[in-house]
Design an enzyme around this catalytic site. Structure first.
Site, PDB file in Angstrom:
ATOM      1  N   ARG A   1       0.798  -1.228   0.000  1.00 32.72           N
ATOM      2  CA  ARG A   1       0.000   0.000   0.000  1.00 32.72           C
ATOM      3  C   ARG A   1       0.833   1.281   0.000  1.00 32.72           C
ATOM      4  O   ARG A   1       0.560   2.212  -0.760  1.00 32.72           O
ATOM      5  CB  ARG A   1      -0.891  -0.006   1.251  1.00 32.72           C
ATOM      6  CG  ARG A   1      -1.924   1.093   1.286  1.00 32.72           C
ATOM      7  CD  ARG A   1      -2.601   1.138   2.669  1.00 32.72           C
ATOM      8  NE  ARG A   1      -2.996  -0.174   3.126  1.00 32.72           N
ATOM      9  CZ  ARG A   1      -4.165  -0.739   2.868  1.00 32.72           C
ATOM     10  NH1 ARG A   1      -5.071  -0.073   2.190  1.00 32.72           N
ATOM     11  NH2 ARG A   1      -4.442  -1.955   3.304  1.00 32.72           N
TER      12      ARG A   1
ATOM     13  N   CYS B   1     -26.259  -4.145  -8.315  1.00 33.13           N
ATOM     14  CA  CYS B   1     -27.457  -4.507  -7.560  1.00 33.13           C
ATOM     15  C   CYS B   1     -27.099  -5.072  -6.192  1.00 33.13           C
ATOM     16  O   CYS B   1     -27.297  -6.261  -5.916  1.00 33.13           O
ATOM     17  CB  CYS B   1     -28.272  -5.508  -8.369  1.00 33.13           C
ATOM     18  SG  CYS B   1     -28.590  -4.884 -10.016  1.00 33.13           S
TER      19      CYS B   1
HETATM   20  C1  LIG Z   1      -0.574  -7.969   1.827  1.00 32.05           C
HETATM   21  C2  LIG Z   1       0.772  -8.323   2.289  1.00 32.05           C
HETATM   22  C3  LIG Z   1       1.812  -7.376   2.243  1.00 32.05           C
HETATM   23  C4  LIG Z   1       1.611  -5.947   1.825  1.00 32.05           C
HETATM   24  O1  LIG Z   1       0.854  -5.281   2.787  1.00 32.05           O
HETATM   25  P1  LIG Z   1       0.619  -3.694   2.705  1.00 32.05           P
HETATM   26  O2  LIG Z   1      -0.289  -3.419   3.845  1.00 32.05           O
HETATM   27  O3  LIG Z   1      -0.020  -3.428   1.395  1.00 32.05           O
HETATM   28  O4  LIG Z   1       1.933  -3.038   2.849  1.00 32.05           O
HETATM   29  C5  LIG Z   1       3.063  -7.794   2.633  1.00 32.05           C
HETATM   30  N1  LIG Z   1       3.296  -9.060   3.058  1.00 32.05           N
HETATM   31  C6  LIG Z   1       2.313  -9.984   3.126  1.00 32.05           C
HETATM   32  C7  LIG Z   1       2.632 -11.344   3.590  1.00 32.05           C
HETATM   33  C8  LIG Z   1       1.023  -9.654   2.748  1.00 32.05           C
HETATM   34  O5  LIG Z   1       0.056 -10.561   2.831  1.00 32.05           O
END
Ligand SMILES: *Cc1c(COP(=O)(O)O)cnc(C)c1O
Length: 422
Positions: free
Chosen positions: A282, A349
């Site tokens: 993110r 919907c």
């Molecule tokens: C989803 C995930 C990430 C990334 O998480 P962010 O919150 O997008 O930084 C990293 N490592 C694992 C194992 C994940 O499942």
């Protein structure tokens, strides 16, 4: 450069870098995901600066945004990748990734996925259970290779002090209980087809405080001491992803706010030699993208005002899934239109099909809206529900725009379906 700089307001018109968003809407249609290359680079550089001069690898969490153009951008800048499926492995390889910078997380790795990752030669499997450890050992043995592994431990970081983290608690399906980790590591030692290279945790997402990371780190350090006593020497420590971004008024830590204390703590503990791996998703892409949508209808009811737009929960699932809040801004300011309170909803919907609620906006039919902070878990979570073709994706670089995924055609949605002949 903050995201405001990548999506600036100029003469009352919202831009993506140097391109007015209405131009992109005219050219590519809506709903449209628009990514800023400069914003991707800026987000990456924050991490890069935070690890400068250290042994570290930043692995982009692919599931946040898996468009090949985005992956390629990170690959070019030197990123590794954190994948959670064989599909994501194929994507990162197609984007030019070096397999030896890929880590593979996930609780349900299937045999074919393990085989393909071994064949590719990935850096590490983040193993999440005893059963997976056995399966991986068997497959590596059959293939006559040694597979590099790390255990993803669940540090059970206190939920009461850190209520927003959700994957590092005892009751989650992720990882192995940190108290069982030493015996599982000893079990791994028994397998000639496995090589222990690291330890790993990922405690959650949209974390806006470094305290839970440091709590988890302390628990990992205690574990690492135990492992050293057992004669197990690690090469890396992976703290996962999860750093938050600003959606509304959050003030998430910068990568350096997290990494400075981590490096200090490791050095103080005599573990300065360990490579630090991170898996941010993110925080690398979230504010590098917006979802552009057009108002189809305005509908005033006794209870609420609805702005029905051409994007929906199939395009951006986060509001329906997590009641997530995204900023919504008119692409062109309109002084003459009165501001009213609107629910911004899609045509699907389902009552859960809303993108934003109770927003004070001056709206008219046909207006363009930008849904902000849509670069992470936006397109990558989208579906074709209601037989809606998935949106197009565009990458903007200064005055240039690149269609990095065309809008799906309606026919393609069911082209491979068959009516049985009887
Ligand atoms: C989803 C995930 C990430 C990334 O998480 P962010 O919150 O997008 O930084 C990293 N490592 C694992 C194992 C994940 O499942």
């Amino acid at each position: 450069m903050s995201p405001e700089h990548s999506f600036p307001l100029r003469n009352g018109v919202l831009h993506a870098e140097d391109i007015p968003l209405p131009e992109l809407a005219d050219r590519y249609g809506t709903p449209l995901y628009v990514y800023s290359r400069a914003a991707l680079q800026t987000a990456w550089q924050r991490y890069e600066r935070a690890v400068a001069g250290r042994s570290a690898l930043i692995c982009f969490g692919v599931k946040a945004n898996s468009n090949l153009a985005v992956l390629h951008e990170f690959q070019r800048m030197g990123a590794g990748f954190d994948i959670v499926s064989g599909g994501e492995l194929a994507r990162v390889l197609a984007a030019g990734a070096r397999a030896d910078r890929v880590v593979f997380s996930g609780v349900g790795k299937q045999s074919w996925e393990i085989r393909e990752a071994i064949t590719a030669g990935i850096k590490c499997f983040n193993v999440e259970s005893a059963a997976e450890l056995d399966r991986l050992a068997d497959i590596a043995h059959e293939m006559g290779v040694v597979a590099p592994i790390s255990l993803r431990v669940n540090p059970d970081v206190d939920a009461r002090t850190h209520p927003y983290i959700s994957t590092g608690l005892k009751e989650n399906k992720f990882g192995v209980d940190i108290h069982q980790a030493p015996s599982l590591y000893r079990q791994a030692l028994q397998h000639a087809s496995l090589k222990i290279v690291g330890v790993d945790c990922h405690i959650g997402s949209q974390i806006t405080d470094i305290a839970p990371y440091l709590d988890a780190l302390e628990k990992l350090l205690t574990l690492i001491d135990r492992l050293i006593d057992d004669g197990i020497r690690l090469e890396h420590l992976d703290l996962g992803g999860g750093l938050g971004i600003r959606y509304a008024d959050e003030t998430p830590p910068e990568p350096a706010d997290l990494l400075d204390p981590v490096f200090l703590r490791l050095a103080a503990h005599g573990l300065g030699h360990l490579q630090v791996v991170l898996e941010p998703g993110r925080s690398l892409v979230g504010n590098a993208g917006v979802l552009l949508t057009r108002v189809e209808y305005l509908k005033r009811t006794e209870a609420r005002n609805f702005a029905i737009v051409d994007a929906a929960m199939n395009d951006l699932m986060r509001p329906a899934l997590y009641e997530a809040w995204h900023g919504v801004v008119p692409v062109e300011a309109r002084a003459s239109t009165p501001t009213e309170t609107w629910d911004v909803v899609g045509p699907i919907c389902e009552s859960g099909d809303w993108l934003a609620r109770n927003r004070a906006l001056p709206l008219e039919q046909g207006d363009l809206l930008a849904i902000l902070s849509a670069g992470a878990y936006g397109f990558s979570m989208s579906s074709q529900y209601n037989t809606r073709p998935r949106a197009a994706e565009v990458l903007v670089d200064g005055q240039d725009s690149y269609l990095v995924r065309p809008r799906e055609s309606t026919r393609a949605l069911f082209a491979s379906e068959r009516i049985p002949k009887r």
